[in-house]
Design a protein around this motif. Structure first.
Motif, PDB file in Angstrom:
ATOM      1  N   LEU A   1      19.683  19.552  -1.631  1.00 22.89           N
ATOM      2  CA  LEU A   1      19.469  18.238  -1.017  1.00 22.89           C
ATOM      3  C   LEU A   1      17.979  17.935  -0.870  1.00 22.89           C
ATOM      4  O   LEU A   1      17.586  16.772  -0.811  1.00 22.89           O
ATOM      5  CB  LEU A   1      20.190  18.153   0.320  1.00 22.89           C
ATOM      6  N   LEU A   2      17.140  18.965  -0.819  1.00 18.32           N
ATOM      7  CA  LEU A   2      15.690  18.757  -0.822  1.00 18.32           C
ATOM      8  C   LEU A   2      15.250  18.124  -2.141  1.00 18.32           C
ATOM      9  O   LEU A   2      14.428  17.205  -2.151  1.00 18.32           O
ATOM     10  CB  LEU A   2      14.964  20.085  -0.600  1.00 18.32           C
ATOM     11  N   VAL A   3      15.814  18.611  -3.232  1.00 18.63           N
ATOM     12  CA  VAL A   3      15.525  18.018  -4.539  1.00 18.63           C
ATOM     13  C   VAL A   3      15.982  16.564  -4.554  1.00 18.63           C
ATOM     14  O   VAL A   3      15.270  15.678  -5.041  1.00 18.63           O
ATOM     15  CB  VAL A   3      16.238  18.809  -5.665  1.00 18.63           C
ATOM     16  N   THR A   4      17.149  16.307  -4.003  1.00 18.49           N
ATOM     17  CA  THR A   4      17.676  14.943  -3.945  1.00 18.49           C
ATOM     18  C   THR A   4      16.750  14.051  -3.129  1.00 18.49           C
ATOM     19  O   THR A   4      16.504  12.897  -3.501  1.00 18.49           O
ATOM     20  CB  THR A   4      19.092  14.957  -3.323  1.00 18.49           C
ATOM     21  N   MET A   5      16.200  14.581  -2.054  1.00 23.96           N
ATOM     22  CA  MET A   5      15.292  13.801  -1.218  1.00 23.96           C
ATOM     23  C   MET A   5      13.995  13.469  -1.959  1.00 23.96           C
ATOM     24  O   MET A   5      13.488  12.348  -1.859  1.00 23.96           O
ATOM     25  CB  MET A   5      14.976  14.566   0.066  1.00 23.96           C
ATOM     26  N   VAL A   6      13.476  14.413  -2.724  1.00 24.41           N
ATOM     27  CA  VAL A   6      12.257  14.153  -3.503  1.00 24.41           C
ATOM     28  C   VAL A   6      12.535  13.055  -4.534  1.00 24.41           C
ATOM     29  O   VAL A   6      11.728  12.137  -4.712  1.00 24.41           O
ATOM     30  CB  VAL A   6      11.747  15.443  -4.172  1.00 24.41           C
ATOM     31  N   GLY A   7      13.678  13.134  -5.199  1.00 18.39           N
ATOM     32  CA  GLY A   7      14.048  12.078  -6.142  1.00 18.39           C
ATOM     33  C   GLY A   7      14.238  10.742  -5.446  1.00 18.39           C
ATOM     34  O   GLY A   7      13.858   9.693  -5.971  1.00 18.39           O
ATOM     35  N   GLY A   8      14.815  10.777  -4.256  1.00 16.88           N
ATOM     36  CA  GLY A   8      14.989   9.543  -3.480  1.00 16.88           C
ATOM     37  C   GLY A   8      13.664   8.912  -3.101  1.00 16.88           C
ATOM     38  O   GLY A   8      13.538   7.683  -3.070  1.00 16.88           O
ATOM     39  N   MET A   9      12.661   9.748  -2.811  1.00 16.58           N
ATOM     40  CA  MET A   9      11.331   9.204  -2.509  1.00 16.58           C
ATOM     41  C   MET A   9      10.773   8.462  -3.719  1.00 16.58           C
ATOM     42  O   MET A   9      10.183   7.392  -3.586  1.00 16.58           O
ATOM     43  CB  MET A   9      10.369  10.336  -2.107  1.00 16.58           C
ATOM     44  N   GLY A  10      10.979   9.023  -4.908  1.00 14.88           N
ATOM     45  CA  GLY A  10      10.524   8.346  -6.120  1.00 14.88           C
ATOM     46  C   GLY A  10      11.263   7.041  -6.356  1.00 14.88           C
ATOM     47  O   GLY A  10      10.660   6.042  -6.764  1.00 14.88           O
ATOM     48  N   LEU A  11      12.569   7.037  -6.100  1.00 17.15           N
ATOM     49  CA  LEU A  11      13.340   5.792  -6.250  1.00 17.15           C
ATOM     50  C   LEU A  11      12.873   4.738  -5.255  1.00 17.15           C
ATOM     51  O   LEU A  11      12.740   3.560  -5.597  1.00 17.15           O
ATOM     52  CB  LEU A  11      14.832   6.061  -6.064  1.00 17.15           C
ATOM     53  N   LEU A  12      12.623   5.162  -4.025  1.00 13.84           N
ATOM     54  CA  LEU A  12      12.145   4.220  -3.011  1.00 13.84           C
ATOM     55  C   LEU A  12      10.779   3.669  -3.390  1.00 13.84           C
ATOM     56  O   LEU A  12      10.530   2.470  -3.250  1.00 13.84           O
ATOM     57  CB  LEU A  12      12.078   4.898  -1.631  1.00 13.84           C
ATOM     58  N   ALA A  13       9.907   4.524  -3.900  1.00 12.92           N
ATOM     59  CA  ALA A  13       8.579   4.058  -4.339  1.00 12.92           C
ATOM     60  C   ALA A  13       8.714   3.011  -5.433  1.00 12.92           C
ATOM     61  O   ALA A  13       7.965   2.035  -5.462  1.00 12.92           O
ATOM     62  CB  ALA A  13       7.740   5.226  -4.827  1.00 12.92           C
ATOM     63  N   ALA A  14       9.679   3.206  -6.332  1.00 15.93           N
ATOM     64  CA  ALA A  14       9.869   2.248  -7.408  1.00 15.93           C
ATOM     65  C   ALA A  14      10.403   0.910  -6.917  1.00 15.93           C
ATOM     66  O   ALA A  14      10.134  -0.136  -7.497  1.00 15.93           O
ATOM     67  CB  ALA A  14      10.824   2.827  -8.458  1.00 15.93           C
TER      68      ALA A  14
ATOM     69  N   ARG B   1       0.822  -1.216   0.000  1.00 22.40           N
ATOM     70  CA  ARG B   1       0.000   0.000   0.000  1.00 22.40           C
ATOM     71  C   ARG B   1       0.853   1.262   0.000  1.00 22.40           C
ATOM     72  O   ARG B   1       0.464   2.282  -0.550  1.00 22.40           O
ATOM     73  CB  ARG B   1      -0.895   0.038   1.238  1.00 22.40           C
ATOM     74  N   PHE B   2       2.006   1.198   0.599  1.00 27.09           N
ATOM     75  CA  PHE B   2       2.852   2.377   0.760  1.00 27.09           C
ATOM     76  C   PHE B   2       3.463   2.832  -0.561  1.00 27.09           C
ATOM     77  O   PHE B   2       3.761   4.005  -0.745  1.00 27.09           O
ATOM     78  CB  PHE B   2       3.933   2.087   1.798  1.00 27.09           C
ATOM     79  N   GLU B   3       3.640   1.925  -1.504  1.00 26.09           N
ATOM     80  CA  GLU B   3       4.283   2.249  -2.775  1.00 26.09           C
ATOM     81  C   GLU B   3       3.494   3.310  -3.535  1.00 26.09           C
ATOM     82  O   GLU B   3       4.061   4.285  -4.026  1.00 26.09           O
ATOM     83  CB  GLU B   3       4.433   0.980  -3.616  1.00 26.09           C
ATOM     84  N   ARG B   4       2.202   3.152  -3.622  1.00 28.16           N
ATOM     85  CA  ARG B   4       1.367   4.128  -4.333  1.00 28.16           C
ATOM     86  C   ARG B   4       1.372   5.471  -3.613  1.00 28.16           C
ATOM     87  O   ARG B   4       1.447   6.529  -4.235  1.00 28.16           O
ATOM     88  CB  ARG B   4      -0.062   3.615  -4.464  1.00 28.16           C
ATOM     89  N   SER B   5       1.301   5.443  -2.294  1.00 28.90           N
ATOM     90  CA  SER B   5       1.307   6.684  -1.523  1.00 28.90           C
ATOM     91  C   SER B   5       2.612   7.444  -1.728  1.00 28.90           C
ATOM     92  O   SER B   5       2.605   8.669  -1.900  1.00 28.90           O
ATOM     93  CB  SER B   5       1.119   6.392  -0.039  1.00 28.90           C
ATOM     94  N   LEU B   6       3.707   6.735  -1.717  1.00 31.57           N
ATOM     95  CA  LEU B   6       5.009   7.378  -1.881  1.00 31.57           C
ATOM     96  C   LEU B   6       5.179   7.933  -3.293  1.00 31.57           C
ATOM     97  O   LEU B   6       5.773   9.003  -3.472  1.00 31.57           O
ATOM     98  CB  LEU B   6       6.129   6.395  -1.547  1.00 31.57           C
ATOM     99  N   ALA B   7       4.647   7.248  -4.286  1.00 32.84           N
ATOM    100  CA  ALA B   7       4.693   7.770  -5.658  1.00 32.84           C
ATOM    101  C   ALA B   7       3.899   9.077  -5.740  1.00 32.84           C
ATOM    102  O   ALA B   7       4.358  10.055  -6.348  1.00 32.84           O
ATOM    103  CB  ALA B   7       4.136   6.740  -6.640  1.00 32.84           C
ATOM    104  N   GLY B   8       2.737   9.110  -5.114  1.00 33.18           N
ATOM    105  CA  GLY B   8       1.939  10.327  -5.101  1.00 33.18           C
ATOM    106  C   GLY B   8       2.612  11.452  -4.335  1.00 33.18           C
ATOM    107  O   GLY B   8       2.598  12.616  -4.764  1.00 33.18           O
TER     108      GLY B   8
ATOM    109  N   ALA C   1       6.758  15.202 -11.294  1.00 36.52           N
ATOM    110  CA  ALA C   1       5.346  15.149 -10.899  1.00 36.52           C
ATOM    111  C   ALA C   1       4.559  14.232 -11.829  1.00 36.52           C
ATOM    112  O   ALA C   1       3.747  13.417 -11.369  1.00 36.52           O
ATOM    113  CB  ALA C   1       4.748  16.546 -10.899  1.00 36.52           C
ATOM    114  N   ALA C   2       4.796  14.355 -13.130  1.00 30.69           N
ATOM    115  CA  ALA C   2       4.096  13.493 -14.089  1.00 30.69           C
ATOM    116  C   ALA C   2       4.461  12.021 -13.863  1.00 30.69           C
ATOM    117  O   ALA C   2       3.583  11.140 -13.900  1.00 30.69           O
ATOM    118  CB  ALA C   2       4.440  13.908 -15.515  1.00 30.69           C
ATOM    119  N   ALA C   3       5.734  11.755 -13.608  1.00 30.29           N
ATOM    120  CA  ALA C   3       6.159  10.372 -13.358  1.00 30.29           C
ATOM    121  C   ALA C   3       5.561   9.852 -12.058  1.00 30.29           C
ATOM    122  O   ALA C   3       5.162   8.685 -11.975  1.00 30.29           O
ATOM    123  CB  ALA C   3       7.683  10.285 -13.311  1.00 30.29           C
ATOM    124  N   GLY C   4       5.463  10.699 -11.032  1.00 30.08           N
ATOM    125  CA  GLY C   4       4.865  10.284  -9.766  1.00 30.08           C
ATOM    126  C   GLY C   4       3.382   9.979  -9.899  1.00 30.08           C
ATOM    127  O   GLY C   4       2.893   8.987  -9.365  1.00 30.08           O
ATOM    128  N   VAL C   5       2.671  10.831 -10.624  1.00 22.33           N
ATOM    129  CA  VAL C   5       1.234  10.586 -10.846  1.00 22.33           C
ATOM    130  C   VAL C   5       1.048   9.318 -11.676  1.00 22.33           C
ATOM    131  O   VAL C   5       0.185   8.477 -11.378  1.00 22.33           O
ATOM    132  CB  VAL C   5       0.568  11.799 -11.527  1.00 22.33           C
TER     133      VAL C   5
END
Length: 155
Positions: free
Chosen positions: A136-149, A28-35, A73-77
């Protein structure tokens, strides 16, 4: 009978950290993290735009994180709605965002170094120069997307 049923429901109830772990285990967490990465990319891109605009976009590289915000954002959605996109587009866009965040950290550190006094006058130049921690905030947002994947998708 009612007591047994109530005890069974109490045993099935999951609270606190156990609920979070269960959400990760069940996917369940994967979709939430992508969003969340989609929202984070937009908010971060807007903030970067205003900060870089106040610096008059003096370096053309300042446009890259602004342009990557809508891409992330488009990739996350897309990753939120599609399993395939969560495993292809989201990690690709997120990896580019992470690389850009690391590049920005280097460029901001270089900007601090180029101020009068350089790193010897670190405290002043840290406050008056480019914000060192912001990329590093940008890096963290990208890291969230990598973790979701990387996480498992719920079925």
């Amino acid at each position: 009978m009612i007591t047994l049923r109530r005890n069974k429901l109490a045993q099935d109830a999951v609270y606190g950290i156990d609920r979070m772990v269960r959400n990760v285990e069940t996917g369940r967490f994967e979709r939430s993290l992508a969003g969340l990465s989609a929202v984070g990319a937009l908010v971060t891109a807007a903030e970067i735009y205003f900060e870089h605009d106040s610096a008059s976009f003096g370096n053309k590289l300042m446009w890259i994180p602004v342009a990557l915000g809508p891409v992330g954002a488009a990739a996350g959605v897309a990753g939120f709605f599609s399993h395939r996109m969560a495993k292809t587009a989201l990690p690709l866009a997120s990896a580019v965002i992470v690389a850009n965040g690391l590049q920005g950290t280097y460029l901001h550190a270089r900007g601090i170094h180029q101020k009068p006094g350089g790193f010897k006058n670190f405290r002043y130049n840290m406050e008056m120069g480019p914000p060192l921690m912001a990329p590093l905030l940008v890096t963290m947002v990208g890291g969230m997307g990598l973790l979701a994947a990387l996480l498992r998708r719920e079925k």
